[in-house]
Design an enzyme around this catalytic site. Structure first.
Site, PDB file in Angstrom:
ATOM      1  N   GLY A   1      -0.013  -2.002   0.835  1.00 27.52           N
ATOM      2  CA  GLY A   1       0.181  -2.443  -0.551  1.00 27.52           C
ATOM      3  C   GLY A   1       0.732  -1.367  -1.469  1.00 27.52           C
TER       4      GLY A   1
ATOM      5  N   ASP B   1      -7.493  -0.526  29.128  1.00 32.42           N
ATOM      6  CA  ASP B   1      -8.815   0.095  28.973  1.00 32.42           C
ATOM      7  C   ASP B   1      -8.742   1.577  29.311  1.00 32.42           C
ATOM      8  OD1 ASP B   1      -9.608  -2.512  28.635  1.00 32.42           O
ATOM      9  OD2 ASP B   1     -10.247  -2.745  30.723  1.00 32.42           O
TER      10      ASP B   1
ATOM     11  N   GLY C   1      -0.216   6.350   2.648  1.00 35.51           N
ATOM     12  CA  GLY C   1      -1.087   5.467   3.413  1.00 35.51           C
ATOM     13  C   GLY C   1      -0.316   4.781   4.512  1.00 35.51           C
ATOM     14  N   PRO C   2      -1.031   4.118   5.418  1.00 39.07           N
ATOM     15  CA  PRO C   2      -0.365   3.455   6.533  1.00 39.07           C
ATOM     16  C   PRO C   2       0.527   2.312   6.034  1.00 39.07           C
ATOM     17  CG  PRO C   2      -2.774   3.425   6.783  1.00 39.07           C
ATOM     18  CD  PRO C   2      -2.480   3.930   5.425  1.00 39.07           C
TER      19      PRO C   2
ATOM     20  N   GLY D   1       2.031  -1.251   5.174  1.00 46.98           N
ATOM     21  CA  GLY D   1       1.448  -2.564   4.880  1.00 46.98           C
ATOM     22  C   GLY D   1       0.140  -2.534   4.120  1.00 46.98           C
TER      23      GLY D   1
ATOM     24  N   GLU E   1     -14.077  -9.237  32.145  1.00 48.75           N
ATOM     25  CA  GLU E   1     -14.460  -9.361  30.732  1.00 48.75           C
ATOM     26  C   GLU E   1     -15.971  -9.317  30.559  1.00 48.75           C
ATOM     27  OE1 GLU E   1     -12.353  -8.895  28.516  1.00 48.75           O
ATOM     28  OE2 GLU E   1     -10.609  -9.130  29.810  1.00 48.75           O
TER      29      GLU E   1
HETATM   30  P1  ADP Z   1       3.574  -0.955   1.916  1.00 47.51           P
HETATM   31  O1  ADP Z   1       4.525  -0.688   0.819  1.00 47.51           O
HETATM   32  O2  ADP Z   1       2.296  -0.182   1.803  1.00 47.51           O
HETATM   33  O3  ADP Z   1       4.145  -0.844   3.285  1.00 47.51           O
HETATM   34  P2  ADP Z   1       3.601  -3.580   0.812  1.00 47.51           P
HETATM   35  O4  ADP Z   1       3.157  -3.289  -0.572  1.00 47.51           O
HETATM   36  O5  ADP Z   1       5.049  -3.808   1.020  1.00 47.51           O
HETATM   37  O6  ADP Z   1       3.088  -2.460   1.798  1.00 47.51           O
HETATM   38  O7  ADP Z   1       2.756  -4.814   1.348  1.00 47.51           O
HETATM   39  C1  ADP Z   1       3.310  -5.798   2.178  1.00 47.51           C
HETATM   40  C2  ADP Z   1       2.634  -7.130   1.934  1.00 47.51           C
HETATM   41  O8  ADP Z   1       1.284  -7.083   2.375  1.00 47.51           O
HETATM   42  C3  ADP Z   1       2.546  -7.485   0.477  1.00 47.51           C
HETATM   43  O9  ADP Z   1       3.657  -8.196   0.076  1.00 47.51           O
HETATM   44  C4  ADP Z   1       1.282  -8.319   0.400  1.00 47.51           C
HETATM   45  O10 ADP Z   1       1.559  -9.657   0.707  1.00 47.51           O
HETATM   46  C5  ADP Z   1       0.422  -7.766   1.496  1.00 47.51           C
HETATM   47  N1  ADP Z   1      -0.577  -6.813   0.996  1.00 47.51           N
HETATM   48  C6  ADP Z   1      -0.681  -5.522   1.372  1.00 47.51           C
HETATM   49  N2  ADP Z   1      -1.715  -4.921   0.761  1.00 47.51           N
HETATM   50  C7  ADP Z   1      -2.279  -5.838  -0.045  1.00 47.51           C
HETATM   51  C8  ADP Z   1      -3.390  -5.817  -0.946  1.00 47.51           C
HETATM   52  N3  ADP Z   1      -4.131  -4.726  -1.130  1.00 47.51           N
HETATM   53  N4  ADP Z   1      -3.688  -6.967  -1.605  1.00 47.51           N
HETATM   54  C9  ADP Z   1      -2.960  -8.078  -1.413  1.00 47.51           C
HETATM   55  N5  ADP Z   1      -1.900  -8.153  -0.583  1.00 47.51           N
HETATM   56  C10 ADP Z   1      -1.558  -7.067   0.107  1.00 47.51           C
END
Ligand code: ADP
Length: 605
Positions: free
Chosen positions: A210, A505, A205-206, A208, A429
């Site tokens: 989780g 744009d 997955g992209p 950030g 805008e």
């Molecule tokens: P990845 O490993 O996918 O790059 P991380 O698990 O390190 O992402 O997520 C980074 C931060 O983003 C986490 O520490 C959390 O604070 C927040 N975060 C990301 N996804 C979620 C989620 N589904 N629920 C709650 N917090 C999340």
């Protein structure tokens, strides 16, 4: 979760040094310690004290005379002189002849001083030195002889462990992983039925979204140790070190089974291997990958070691890594949808105090396309903003402003636009907003602002989709391109000249028009033929062309036509609606920021 350092003991080398130091201490330092309380004195003082009958105990040896003061028990030592009558005189003075006078220290204290104290000192000193050296070497343990030992961290399960509840949204991923948790709790249920768990699970997955959190949550839920290492940590300076790190990691994991091994950014080692053994191939990475494959094949199906790996470039992984028996289960961890975004915001808002006016569903709708990490950031920015203003509660305005901060950068406080520029930006805008509003299938306008941002944007129009949107039809894309060209079109209609303000744009419009032709099969000319393939879907989605130069020329031509058609449509809309365009631009110029409701109110009447 509490993180503990590598459990490896400082090795033989370290202990032998301690031992040698101990011996030296006992030979040279300890005797001095014992005798610290003995005072040197001269022979005449000794003679005088005998005369004054002040000697308590005395011990005469060949080299020295040790004696004590009868009154205060001070121990003295003096040299030996030729003194044939000494023994008689001492006897007469009432002195008591005794051995080992200086051993007056209690045996326990003496033992502590000579054995335990140095040991403690050396252990502390050794640890200190080791830590210093480790810091200098970037966290590598210098004392462990093998440089290729893995730096896998062990997260020892504690009550503060991350649970599935902390990961909001991502229900499908959690469901998939719940099975692993169940297996780790109750392996016999699976083995009895003859089922074996997948050895490796790939979280894709992209960035950030989780993935790391989910892996930690699996460990947290199953109460097992969690080894975490990043793929890039395997790639070492010396050939062969990465492979030995993999070996080391797995031997540690097997000892601690059942456990979770998490390899982040596995693409750093798991990339497709190059064809032949030509020069310039990445030997080190390949060896590491081979070792990983060997290790994965090596352990039993139900050994209790579950390997989770994360990547945002699944297409670049070596097929050997994803074949059955290795990372054969793939769990997609996608960007959160509307409901997921709302839940993530709520999870992170547990840590802050929110005012009553906060509506997370509105915030979630505005933050369309944001990842979990970005949403966490939005909540934090909002809290920081509240603190800056000296408030304890985070308001809806804080959250909305922080979305803009995350999307468009901070407000640029001292960017001063000339009045002419301000008019141009206002019209630009309103041009976007008006074109959007006059077409069907356009997302409603949420906010229009002409306050410059640090990202360079002089203003922007925020459109927010009502609900989740997974598919776009051809008409919607065409309308979107027209909306994007609306800014420039307004400048042309009103000022008869064009500015650089439309660069972003133009880029977006071109991308969309191109994708219609090359990926979405939305043109008469090419039909349903893929002319481009997306190379990394999760990282911005770069596309690579797969067609002949003639086709490329044709594509370019058609893209120009497509954008021009949309541009013409925008021009028509604005020319026909010139009165509203002027009215709205005037209002925006005056107010600088207007809401979607204000916009609609003026537009409708
Ligand atoms: P990845 O490993 O996918 O790059 P991380 O698990 O390190 O992402 O997520 C980074 C931060 O983003 C986490 O520490 C959390 O604070 C927040 N975060 C990301 N996804 C979620 C989620 N589904 N629920 C709650 N917090 C999340």
């Amino acid at each position: 979760m509490k993180e503990v350092k590598n459990p490896k003991k400082p090795l033989a080398y370290y202990y032998s040094i301690t031992l040698i130091a101990l011996l030296l201490f006992n030979i040279f330092v300890a005797p001095l310690l014992n005798r610290q309380h003995v005072e040197q004195t001269d022979y005449s003082t000794f003679m005088r004290m005998i005369a004054e009958k002040k000697i308590g105990k005395v011990d005469v040896s060949d080299t020295e005379i040790i004696f004590t003061d009868k009154d205060d028990n001070t121990i003295y030592v003096t040299g030996v002189m030729y003194d044939p009558t000494l023994t008689q005189r001492l006897y007469d003075s009432g002195a008591e002849f005794a051995k080992d006078i200086e051993q007056t220290m209690s045996p326990v204290l003496s033992y502590l001083l000579t054995l335990i104290l140095p040991l403690v000192i050396f252990v502390i000193f050794g640890q200190f030195m080791r830590k210093k050296l480790m810091d200098q070497m970037g966290g590598k343990d210098v004392m462990s002889f093998g440089m290729g030992k893995s730096n896998a961290k062990i997260y020892v399960q504690s009550t503060h462990g991350i649970r599935f509840d902390d990961v909001a949204g991502e229900d499908e991923a959690k469901e998939s992983l719940a099975e692993i948790v169940d297996y780790l709790h109750n392996p016999s249920k699976y083995t009895d039925a003859g089922a074996s768990m997948p050895k490796g699970i790939l979280l894709v997955g992209p960035p950030g979204t989780g993935k790391t959190m989910l892996a930690k949550a699996v460990a947290g839920e199953s109460n097992v140790p969690f080894f975490s290492i990043s793929g890039s940590e395997f790639v070492e300076m010396f050939v062969g070190m990465g492979a030995s790190k993999v070996r080391d990691l797995f031997s540690q994991a097997k000892e601690k089974a059942p456990c979770i091994v998490f390899i982040d950014e596995i693409d750093a080692i798991g990339q497709k291997r190059s064809g032949g053994g030509q020069y310039g191939g990445n030997d080190e990475r390949e060896q590491t990958l081979n070792q990983l494959l060997t290790e994965m094949d090596g352990f039993e199906d139900n050994s209790g070691v579950i390997i989770l790996a994360a990547t945002n470039r699944p297409e670049s992984l070596d097929p050997a890594l994803t074949r059955p028996g290795r990372f054969d289960r793939r769990v997609p961890v996608e960007l959160p949808d509307l409901k997921g975004r709302e839940e993530i915001l709520k999870v992170h808002a547990r840590k802050i105090k929110v005012a009553e006016d906060v509506d997370f569903s509105v915030v979630a709708r505005m933050a369309s396309g944001a990842s979990g990490a970005e949403l966490a950031n939005i909540v934090n920015e909002a809290a920081l903003r509240a603190v800056r203003d000296g408030r304890k509660l985070v308001t809806q305005a804080d959250l909305e402003e922080s979305i803009e901060t995350v999307i468009a950068g901070y407000q640029k406080k001292n960017a001063i636009l000339t009045d002419k520029e301000k008019w141009i930006v206002s019209y630009h805008e309103i041009g976007h907003a008006l074109v959007a509003a006059r077409q069907t299938h356009s997302a409603p306008v949420q906010k229009i602002t002409i306050i410059p941002r640090t990202s360079g944007a002089l203003g922007y129009t925020m459109q927010v989709e009502e609900g989740n949107h997974y598919l776009m039809n051809k008409e919607e894309i065409e309308n979107k391109i027209a909306t994007l060209t609306g800014g420039r079109a307004a400048e042309e209609v009103v000022f008869g000249s064009i500015t650089t303000g439309a660069s972003n744009d133009i880029e977006q419009a071109t991308k969309l028009a191109r994708a219609m032709l090359t990926r979405y099969g939305m043109s008469k000319e090419f039909g349903m033929v893929a002319l481009e393939t997306v190379t990394n879907q999760y990282l911005g989605g770069d596309a690579s062309l797969a067609c002949s130069p003639e086709t490329q020329t044709k594509i370019d031509q058609l893209v120009v036509e497509q954008v021009e058609k949309a541009h013409q449509k925008a021009l028509d809309i604005l020319q026909n609606d010139r009165a509203k365009l002027d009215e709205l631009a005037k209002y925006l110029h005056e107010k600088e920021t207007i809401t979607g409701e204000e916009f609609m109110r003026i537009l409708n009447g």
